[in-house]
Design an enzyme around this catalytic site. Structure first.
Site, PDB file in Angstrom:
ATOM      1  N   LYS A 103       1.010  -1.154   0.142  1.00  0.00           N
ATOM      2  CA  LYS A 103      -0.211   0.208  -0.098  1.00  0.00           C
ATOM      3  C   LYS A 103       0.550   1.438  -0.399  1.00  0.00           C
ATOM      4  O   LYS A 103       0.488   2.503  -0.087  1.00  0.00           O
ATOM      5  CB  LYS A 103      -0.291   0.120   1.590  1.00  0.00           C
ATOM      6  CG  LYS A 103      -2.114  -0.951   1.600  1.00  0.00           C
ATOM      7  CD  LYS A 103      -3.153  -0.736   0.427  1.00  0.00           C
ATOM      8  CE  LYS A 103      -4.660  -1.436   0.141  1.00  0.00           C
ATOM      9  NZ  LYS A 103      -5.671  -1.450  -1.256  1.00  0.00           N
ATOM     10  N   GLU A 125      -9.485   6.259   2.967  1.00  0.00           N
ATOM     11  CA  GLU A 125      -9.965   4.952   3.876  1.00  0.00           C
ATOM     12  C   GLU A 125      -9.396   4.031   3.862  1.00  0.00           C
ATOM     13  O   GLU A 125      -8.274   4.032   3.533  1.00  0.00           O
ATOM     14  CB  GLU A 125     -11.771   4.247   2.222  1.00  0.00           C
ATOM     15  CG  GLU A 125     -11.507   3.842   1.465  1.00  0.00           C
ATOM     16  CD  GLU A 125      -9.543   4.191   0.237  1.00  0.00           C
ATOM     17  OE1 GLU A 125      -9.834   5.230  -0.060  1.00  0.00           O
ATOM     18  OE2 GLU A 125      -9.278   3.515   0.209  1.00  0.00           O
ATOM     19  N   SER A 392       1.743  -9.289  -1.070  1.00  0.00           N
ATOM     20  CA  SER A 392       1.165  -8.401  -1.002  1.00  0.00           C
ATOM     21  C   SER A 392       1.788  -7.553   0.400  1.00  0.00           C
ATOM     22  O   SER A 392       1.458  -6.234   0.259  1.00  0.00           O
ATOM     23  CB  SER A 392       0.248  -7.274  -1.730  1.00  0.00           C
ATOM     24  OG  SER A 392      -0.626  -8.701  -0.983  1.00  0.00           O
TER      25      SER A 392
END
Lengths: 410, 272
Positions: A103, A125, A392
């Site tokens: 991220k 969010e 990830s």
């Protein structure tokens, strides 16, 4: 259009999609209230400028290197591959990034853009909290005010990430409307943005939302695929036979896939959350079991009922618990360039334990969906074939969930 | 001429401003919304705006979000809202009815199926909050083919180029959202609204409605003096909510706000 060919993508398909209005075929676009249209135009223009601005690109790359810790390794999981039997599986270690997931590649890019646009307030969010933490992290580093919207249900599930965000100086706002999960957090962030649009930059965490977000987030995340492509050529001397990544909104998958889109010999697999099973309707697999519709600013595959209401979703992994998916994935599905499949909570848990015990790597539950599918894919392949899985994120945040599944108090 | 255009022409000849109440269809129940619609007309409403419930009302504040949730708890769908309009038309063939909602229910039903049904039951206009002109070409064509007016929102952030682009597609009237924010927000700046309405008037001959932030007779009169239509939503829905456990009095009590607004607006406009 995208960050220059050499830096952001080096294949024939790069730069062709989306079109100037953000469409991937019939998907994507800008389906938002009028108040947000001009701010989106301004964002498109600012992003365009940055893509052609060497000082922006250099700063972004330098931050990825010195702050995020890139490049992330491409690791051959020998023992796990051997145990499965079949193809050799390489892991793209996004779990080793600062904050523990892919991220941050995107939040670093968007925060730099926010500063260029003169915005001192960022909002985000978050579902599992990984994007919220990544946004709060870059906001702390750059001295930006940060507000994170998070569903009340997710705040209970991910209490530690809530505290991490607070430590980083962010204000975490509980969202109590609707199903109190990621989709409702997105609604609330959009409401904040429309109200405070002049001074606020909305850092969207996935390749979703209105144009230019799907393209911009993909571009920022495509560092994953560019590195992986160079690394596999160096380590294996060839391109992989298949890429496998989990898909919630789909940013880690797009980041890995994008630089390989032109390599037709590389098969692409996106793995959605089948939850308790597609047949139970308790899942989060819009590409596998949904239909096209419009939500959160774009046209894409959605989980929606016959009346057009958005359905509740379920996944053991909060990061995949979303009823929509990035529009580029919808397009890759329809064109047949990528294949989308799903993995249940139980299968993901099994892969979680498998990798942990054979490689000493605890994967995020999101990434465990990709691992589970890669495992079954590898079995049907030969040992001279190669799969890359996007690992990830790391699984520390999921320890409580896994323990409670097994009735173990932690 | 559409029912909406006819309505505005008659009002303009009489030098009156249109009053447009918004209520969420099926809040708290469809059996309440029907008599409420008729009572709103009796109280002085010129056009009725019906909110179509949606699970993810991104542009709405808490008041209308809760109204959506109450209606959805009763399984009020787009189809049922169309049925409500049909029932309304059995007793009122004059008052224009405008549906306001989000795109996904219409997408899932299909543009053709929706516009056929909407035209069949007597819907006059459709406002789709999350459908800007850039994405609306096919939708607009489909609506116009059935003589339904596509109504678009204008915002404080819309510049001249956007206003012109939107007004070129819009029919019936344009709806100026008076502030940056969601429905039900409080701070209404009448002077800046007046400036923007003036700017829009230079670009289009369409009637201009103003909504968001109009809560009482006084603000309705002030906005009515500078626009062609006043839209009132959250203030009404709030009254519905307060009476949600006493359904039977909703059609009687909620329209009182509309009567007050009507009186204040007509007073403010009366030729001296």
């Amino acid at each position: 259009m995208q960050i220059s060919q050499s830096r952001m993508g080096d294949n024939a398909l790069a730069g062709r999609f989306p079109d100037e209005h953000g469409h991937f075929g019939v998907y994507g676009g800008q389906f938002v209230a009028e108040t947000l249209m001009r701010p989106l135009q301004e964002l498109c223009e600012a992003y365009e400028q940055c893509c052609n601005d060497l000082s922006f690109l250099t700063e972004f790359e330098e931050d990825l290197k010195q702050y995020v810790g890139r490049p992330s390794p491409l690791y051959l999981a020998k023992r796990w591959s051997t145990q499965i039997g079949g193809a050799r599986i390489y892991l793209k270690r996004e779990d080793l990034n600062h904050t523990g997931a892919h991220k941050i590649n995107n939040t670093v890019g968007q925060a730099l853009l926010a500063i260029r646009m003169g915005k001192r307030r960022v909002i985000a969010e978050t579902g599992a909290g990984q994007h919220g933490v990544a946004a709060a992290t870059v906001a702390a580093r750059l001295g930006l005010e940060c507000v994170v919207y998070m569903g009340e249900t997710d705040m209970e599930r991910q209490a530690i990430n809530v505290y991490r965000m607070k430590l980083l100086g962010a204000r975490v706002v509980p969202v109590t409307s609707g199903s109190r999960t990621l989709k409702d957090a997105l609604n609330e962030a959009l409401r904040d943005w429309v109200t405070n649009v002049d001074e606020t930059f909305y850092i969207i965490g996935s390749v979703a939302g209105p144009h230019p977000y799907p393209r911009m987030v993909r571009d920022f995340q495509s560092v994953i695929g560019r590195e992986a492509r160079a690394q596999i050529l160096e380590q294996a001397g060839r391109l992989p036979d298949a890429l496998v990544a989990c898909v919630g909104g789909g940013s880690n998958a797009m980041g890995l896939f994008y630089p390989f889109l032109g390599d037709s010999e590389v098969a692409l697999f996106g793995i959605e959350a089948a939850g308790e099973g597609i047949e139970t309707a308790r899942h989060a697999a819009p590409l596998c079991a949904g239909r096209p519709g419009v939500l959160h600013g774009n046209r894409t595959y959605l989980m929606t009922d016959d009346d057009g209401q958005i359905l509740a979703t379920h996944s053991i992994s909060a990061g995949l618990d979303y009823p929509g998916v990035g529009p580029e994935h919808a397009w890759l599905k329809d064109t047949g360039r990528a294949t989308y499949a799903s993995v249940t909570d139980g299968e993901a848990l099994q892969a979680f334990h498998g990798l942990t015990r054979t490689e000493g790597i605890i994967p995020a539950l999101e990434s465990s969906h990709a691992l589970a599918y890669a495992g079954s894919l590898a079995k049907a392949m030969s040992s001279d074939q190669v799969i890359i899985v996007n690992l990830s994120g790391r699984g520390d945040k999921d320890i409580h969930t896994v323990a409670s599944q097994e009735g173990i108090p932690v | 001429m559409s029912r909406i255009t006819g309505c505005f022409q008659r009002l303009q000849e009489a030098r009156r401003c249109a009053l447009i109440p918004f209520v969420t269809a099926g809040d708290p129940d469809l059996s309440v919304t029907l008599p409420l619609m008729h009572a709103l007309v009796t109280a002085g409403a010129n056009i009725i705006e019906l909110g179509v419930p949606f699970s993810d009302p991104m542009a709405d504040g808490p008041v209308i979000q809760r109204a959506n949730e109450r209606a959805l708890a009763r399984q009020v769908s787009l189809r049922k809202v169309l049925g409500l309009v049909k029932a309304f038309r059995a007793h009122d063939v004059e008052t224009p009815v405008v549906l306001m909602g989000y795109l996904n229910p219409i997408e899932v039903m299909g543009y053709d199926a929706f516009s056929d049904m909407a035209a069949g039951v007597g819907v006059d206009g459709v406002i789709t909050v999350d459908l800007p002109p850039e994405e609306a070409e096919i939708f607009v064509r489909t609506m116009q083919h059935r003589s339904i007016d596509p109504i678009f929102l204008l915002a404080p952030t819309s510049n001249r180029a956007r206003i012109a682009q939107i007004c070129a597609l819009a029919r019936g009237f344009v709806y100026y959202v008076s502030l940056k924010g969601v429905t039900g927000a409080a701070h209404l700046d009448v002077e800046s609204v007046a400036n923007k309405v003036y700017e829009i008037r230079e670009i289009t001959d369409l009637p201009i409605g103003v909504g968001f932030g109009i809560r009482d007779a006084e603000s309705a009169a002030r906005i009515g003096a500078i626009s062609d239509a006043v839209v009132v939503g959250s203030a009404l829905v709030q009254r519905v909510e307060a009476l949600r456990h006493r359904w039977e009095v909703i059609p009687e009590e909620v329209p009182l706000l509309i009567s007050e607004m009507r009186r204040a607006m007509d007073h403010g406009r009366s030729p001296r």
